[in-house]
Scaffold this motif. Sequence first.
Motif, short mmCIF file in Angstrom:
data_model
loop_
_atom_site.label_atom_id
_atom_site.label_comp_id
_atom_site.label_asym_id
_atom_site.label_seq_id
_atom_site.Cartn_x
_atom_site.Cartn_y
_atom_site.Cartn_z
N VAL A 198 78.28 23.17 38.20
CA VAL A 198 78.72 22.18 37.21
C VAL A 198 79.74 22.78 36.25
O VAL A 198 80.67 22.10 35.81
CB VAL A 198 77.51 21.59 36.44
CG1 VAL A 198 76.79 22.65 35.62
CG2 VAL A 198 77.94 20.43 35.56
N TYR B 55 72.78 16.97 42.79
CA TYR B 55 73.00 18.16 41.97
C TYR B 55 71.96 18.28 40.87
O TYR B 55 71.33 19.32 40.69
CB TYR B 55 74.41 18.17 41.35
CG TYR B 55 74.66 19.46 40.60
CD1 TYR B 55 75.16 20.57 41.27
CD2 TYR B 55 74.32 19.60 39.26
CE1 TYR B 55 75.33 21.78 40.61
CE2 TYR B 55 74.47 20.80 38.59
CZ TYR B 55 74.98 21.89 39.28
OH TYR B 55 75.14 23.09 38.63
N CYS B 56 71.75 17.19 40.14
CA CYS B 56 70.86 17.27 38.98
C CYS B 56 69.40 17.45 39.39
O CYS B 56 68.65 18.14 38.70
CB CYS B 56 71.03 16.04 38.10
SG CYS B 56 72.68 15.93 37.36
N SER C 33 75.95 12.21 33.38
CA SER C 33 76.01 13.40 34.22
C SER C 33 75.78 13.07 35.70
O SER C 33 76.51 13.54 36.58
CB SER C 33 74.96 14.40 33.73
OG SER C 33 74.95 15.56 34.50
N ALA D 190 78.44 13.69 38.72
CA ALA D 190 78.07 14.55 39.85
C ALA D 190 78.17 13.78 41.17
O ALA D 190 78.64 14.32 42.18
CB ALA D 190 76.66 15.10 39.65
N MET E 191 79.22 16.81 43.68
CA MET E 191 78.96 18.18 43.22
C MET E 191 77.83 18.84 44.03
O MET E 191 76.77 18.25 44.21
CB MET E 191 78.59 18.13 41.74
CG MET E 191 78.98 19.37 40.97
SD MET E 191 78.32 19.26 39.27
CE MET E 191 79.42 18.03 38.54
#
Lengths: 200, 200, 200, 200, 200, 200
Positions: A42, A90-91, A173, A177, A182
């Motif tokens: 990130v 990603y998160c 976010s 992403a 991402m």
Amino acid sequence: MTGLESKRPISRYAVPKPEDLPQDLRDRILAVQEKSGFVPNVFLAYARRPEEFRAFFAYHDALMEKESGLTKAEREMIVVATSGANGCQYCVVAHGAILRVRSKNPLLADQVAVNYLEADITPRQRAMLRFAMKIALDSRHVAEEDFGALRQHGFSDDDIWDIAAIASFFALSNRMANFLGMRPNDEFYLLGRVPRPERR
Amino acid sequence: MTGLESKRPISRYAVPKPEDLPQDLRDRILAVQEKSGFVPNVFLAYARRPEEFRAFFAYHDALMEKESGLTKAEREMIVVATSGANGCQYCVVAHGAILRVRSKNPLLADQVAVNYLEADITPRQRAMLRFAMKIALDSRHVAEEDFGALRQHGFSDDDIWDIAAIASFFALSNRMANFLGMRPNDEFYLLGRVPRPERR
Amino acid sequence: MTGLESKRPISRYAVPKPEDLPQDLRDRILAVQEKSGFVPNVFLAYARRPEEFRAFFAYHDALMEKESGLTKAEREMIVVATSGANGCQYCVVAHGAILRVRSKNPLLADQVAVNYLEADITPRQRAMLRFAMKIALDSRHVAEEDFGALRQHGFSDDDIWDIAAIASFFALSNRMANFLGMRPNDEFYLLGRVPRPERR
Amino acid sequence: MTGLESKRPISRYAVPKPEDLPQDLRDRILAVQEKSGFVPNVFLAYARRPEEFRAFFAYHDALMEKESGLTKAEREMIVVATSGANGCQYCVVAHGAILRVRSKNPLLADQVAVNYLEADITPRQRAMLRFAMKIALDSRHVAEEDFGALRQHGFSDDDIWDIAAIASFFALSNRMANFLGMRPNDEFYLLGRVPRPERR
Amino acid sequence: MTGLESKRPISRYAVPKPEDLPQDLRDRILAVQEKSGFVPNVFLAYARRPEEFRAFFAYHDALMEKESGLTKAEREMIVVATSGANGCQYCVVAHGAILRVRSKNPLLADQVAVNYLEADITPRQRAMLRFAMKIALDSRHVAEEDFGALRQHGFSDDDIWDIAAIASFFALSNRMANFLGMRPNDEFYLLGRVPRPERR
Amino acid sequence: MTGLESKRPISRYAVPKPEDLPQDLRDRILAVQEKSGFVPNVFLAYARRPEEFRAFFAYHDALMEKESGLTKAEREMIVVATSGANGCQYCVVAHGAILRVRSKNPLLADQVAVNYLEADITPRQRAMLRFAMKIALDSRHVAEEDFGALRQHGFSDDDIWDIAAIASFFALSNRMANFLGMRPNDEFYLLGRVPRPERR
């Protein structure tokens, strides 16, 4: 596997070279690398836009690093649960790792990511995540009753703001992403899964 | 009306007094008041949390005030369309006003807020809003085809980032405004609706 | 703006010339023009089908012009809230104007169109709109409990029928307007926004 | 069955006695009874409101009884498919019966009510129902492409209006029937299922 | 009808000839033919895969033929209601027939298929179907409260398992039938609709 | 953590003691224990109902253990992706482990569970999962085009059946696991994450 699959890149957008970055971004990236042993993608993906990088991480730190009535592990639960609902790989992977580390519980992140209603959490935490999911998925219907339900579990008004603000920040976010495609660093997947006795 | 309805407050949370604010927040609020003639309630509502205030407006300005392949009016279209989809009264009313001012078109904001497919916009702008709505409502399914469709309308990779980043930032902003029950200032409703010849 | 955008026509379908219309349609159109100062486009768009025109406006008047336990402003709130939920630009803009005029409140229409939960209305009106939205969006789940909740706010059985019938009629109207791409007259946008002292 | 279930009434609202009705309603009800052998409950349920009764059936007849590029059976298909999607028991059962009678096909109504994609219909009829379902469920996204797809199957602009108008009218009708909990007459269930050789 | 429509085949996949089937499948098919007078198409469609055929019908029988606190008619109600929600034409038509036969009620299946909330059933049966629909459409949110609501209507824990298991099994069955485009036999449509006096 | 959270039990229903089980269930459970080193909780939870246990695992094995044009890893991908969409914690965690083992890829399961569009898989596997998700979430709209798209990636008709059948079987399995609140064994979480050199 078949050998035909491509390993996805860090981001759909080219990532700038460290030497081309403003000094403050380089410092921040260096600091996280020293602390974590690697640079979460990130930081590289956002580095393409220094102004947005600065605001993004300032916002992140204001919510995730400060003192709060929510523990750091609880704040990561909010991230993991809402990111799962938003389909943000990603998160879920990156903050799942942080949740394992901060909760010292190797199972919790995978539980919360799929269905927090069946996770090993307290009723208070379940109420917290119910509200976070409403912010993430249906904020137009937030009403006074939601506040009452949270106060019954002992959340202060500032705690409730924290829940809502974290779910809102990761609404941003998660979308960025997903937009960037991402890629979570390989390092995240194993983090916090195996007890590391020397650190305890 | 019946006289029984209550006029909602600015925010569900108490708003700090100006004299209790850090100097930089006071300066920012003073500056916007001088420019606009009033203080938009978002500044007061966020002022309760100075760190979040700073990050929020830094992010906002990084996207909405900079040079971009998107005009400022186009950026406001993204805000109004996605805020309508999220049921965010504050953002539709406040940014609807800004869109009217920046586009010098008194009709556009109301059109875009309800259904951008029937607004007086170009095919390029329609493609821009289609993608913004996908980011707002279904970012998990963003795919290469979306980029191709935008490039056919002449959007650069940086323009596409701008579209996605604005829709993502207001995903945050809409949720916080819905959470706070943030009230749009009365001034916004009429702004940009009546031609002001002396300014043209 | 860029000058490339096209101003959308009144309807996707050609609109008949006044002289080609049956006398009763011409009379109705003339009457509304004299009262309002312009002919709302819905009259022209429907005029292509005289039988449907007659039934449509007869139904409309039976609900919106009669005596009722709901004020005329409250009936317009139902139209604006459900039309917003259905993405119907014509009805939000046109009936938003009527709502401003009938409520003598220049803010209410924009509030209700985006999120009635945050509008300056009474709890009774909020219950009314909650039920109207259920009729608009999820009528299959209407149940006895819904009636009980409304009666607690003092709505009679006939009032409840009115709420449901208005939401149902505009379910039709919204779909036809979306189908026709019906354009709101420019006059609607400003109506009821600026106090007209001589009329008060 | 257990004997504990209650047979639902015609409507949640009391139904007026025939002798209390205006003459034109009584005439209409008498006419349908002579033609069908029974009075469909929709006539009784709506009779509580004579003005709405008149407009409702005038609208219905303008769409369902006139000359059209759509056969009467095709128009009933639109009713049955969209009423199934809206969970409207009265309309699926009553218009399912009419569809069986008008198509002389005892299977078609049940097929279309559940999933028109698997019904014994032509590709042209499938395109017709796809558009009707978009009007019923997602009219805000109607676009030029929808018209092109229908024209390729030979539908004229007036045919397309008919499809949209029928789906829109039953959007109203379905909601009112769900609101009233309108009960389909027992007679409808068997109508058109058993070949009646003398009529063929 | 126009004569242009094609009558759909039993399944998108070729159906094996009886003589090519393993003996146990032939026996089962023969048995159902003797009992019902025809072979329901589900037996032919699944026969392409003998292993899956055996498991499918073993599972079916374990739920639908055993002793249970739910009557056989009640179990068929669960099938019809959830299959309607899943758009499964085969299951609604075939199990609608079985429901008519088992309940000796010619109206119930069509009522339940479209909207069980308006069917002639007991409050206990309505609670049963509410839970079955939650399993079918939103099982991730099953919670303790659901069990409490069912127990209040006298359902035992094993009854509740039966409700959930039947709704779950037909989640599988509906998807396979939709995938295969499985055609209901013509015989099902009339079954149980006409009273057969000699059997009563 | 706080120490207040309860570790959820294996199932909402009491699990039978091994000695009370029929011999074939005991044999099956013993066999899986010897192979895996532990008894996955799904065996214990289903053991309460021996008939359903037998049918469930017969169906499972018929799809997951047989020869197929899909690799065993690909079949597990279908399970993990659709179970994620259904919010089924047990299946994501347990089959995620199996997917890691069978693909020898420690990252793949977590990627696919959250968003398969961003997983390290081939375009062919992406087409496979797109169809599996349509079966899981929207089977009523399956159409000929879906088959064409899969054939372009080289899937045979039997492969396509396999994809659909696995997604359908886990539609059942996910619902039962959500209903039972089935707890994934702790052992699954780490399985396949750490390379075991001696086995490679």
